[in-house]
Design a protein around this motif. Structure first.
Motif, PDB file in Angstrom:
ATOM      1  N   GLN A  39       5.865 -26.280   7.895  1.00 34.30           N
ATOM      2  CA  GLN A  39       7.167 -26.145   7.711  1.00 34.30           C
ATOM      3  C   GLN A  39       7.651 -25.749   6.368  1.00 34.30           C
ATOM      4  O   GLN A  39       8.563 -25.070   6.275  1.00 34.30           O
ATOM      5  N   THR A  40       6.950 -26.180   5.388  1.00 31.74           N
ATOM      6  CA  THR A  40       7.329 -25.496   4.002  1.00 31.74           C
ATOM      7  C   THR A  40       7.091 -23.959   3.766  1.00 31.74           C
ATOM      8  O   THR A  40       7.850 -23.262   3.486  1.00 31.74           O
ATOM      9  N   GLU A  41       6.067 -23.419   4.693  1.00 38.46           N
ATOM     10  CA  GLU A  41       6.008 -21.843   4.507  1.00 38.46           C
ATOM     11  C   GLU A  41       6.992 -21.225   5.286  1.00 38.46           C
ATOM     12  O   GLU A  41       7.775 -20.372   4.693  1.00 38.46           O
ATOM     13  N   GLU A  44      10.254 -21.350   3.144  1.00 34.32           N
ATOM     14  CA  GLU A  44      10.110 -20.325   2.127  1.00 34.32           C
ATOM     15  C   GLU A  44      10.501 -18.784   2.693  1.00 34.32           C
ATOM     16  O   GLU A  44      11.326 -18.054   1.978  1.00 34.32           O
ATOM     17  N   ALA A  50      11.561 -23.784  -1.271  1.00 36.21           N
ATOM     18  CA  ALA A  50      10.138 -23.811  -0.802  1.00 36.21           C
ATOM     19  C   ALA A  50       9.503 -25.185  -1.314  1.00 36.21           C
ATOM     20  O   ALA A  50       8.533 -25.848  -1.128  1.00 36.21           O
ATOM     21  N   ASP A  51      10.483 -26.256  -1.620  1.00 37.58           N
ATOM     22  CA  ASP A  51      10.072 -27.437  -2.177  1.00 37.58           C
ATOM     23  C   ASP A  51      10.292 -28.602  -0.942  1.00 37.58           C
ATOM     24  O   ASP A  51      10.620 -28.099   0.205  1.00 37.58           O
ATOM     25  N   GLU A  52      10.215 -29.780  -1.028  1.00 41.03           N
ATOM     26  CA  GLU A  52      10.332 -30.569  -0.107  1.00 41.03           C
ATOM     27  C   GLU A  52      11.752 -30.529   0.764  1.00 41.03           C
ATOM     28  O   GLU A  52      11.840 -30.763   1.773  1.00 41.03           O
ATOM     29  N   ARG A  55      11.271 -28.309   3.471  1.00 39.49           N
ATOM     30  CA  ARG A  55      10.640 -28.841   4.581  1.00 39.49           C
ATOM     31  C   ARG A  55      11.387 -29.702   5.489  1.00 39.49           C
ATOM     32  O   ARG A  55      11.215 -29.651   6.633  1.00 39.49           O
TER      33      ARG A  55
END
Length: 70
Positions: A39-41, A44, A50-52, A55
């Motif tokens: 989910q983070t990728e 981004e 790209a932080d919490e 996500r």
């Protein structure tokens, strides 16, 4: 070449039906997992942070608690 079921880009048109109803939550998760992204990728690559927070937003899209803007 076999037909790909995962589009190059997830556009809002792909995530809605003919009546404009949002259908993306299952499609977002499917394509993300199909491409092997976390989910983070995905956050981004989608231009979200790209932080919490990024996500969490992807998680909300996948769970249907939030709908992405155009």
């Amino acid at each position: 070449m076999p037909k790909s079921y995962a589009p190059e880009a997830l556009t809002l048109d792909y995530l809605t039906n003919e009546e404009g109803q949002y259908l993306g939550r299952k499609r977002i998760r499917f394509v993300r997992q199909f491409r092997g992204l976390t989910q983070t990728e995905l956050a981004e690559k989608s231009g979200l942070s790209a932080d919490e927070n990024g996500r969490i937003r992807i998680s909300q899209y996948e769970n249907g608690t939030r709908v992405p803007r155009k």
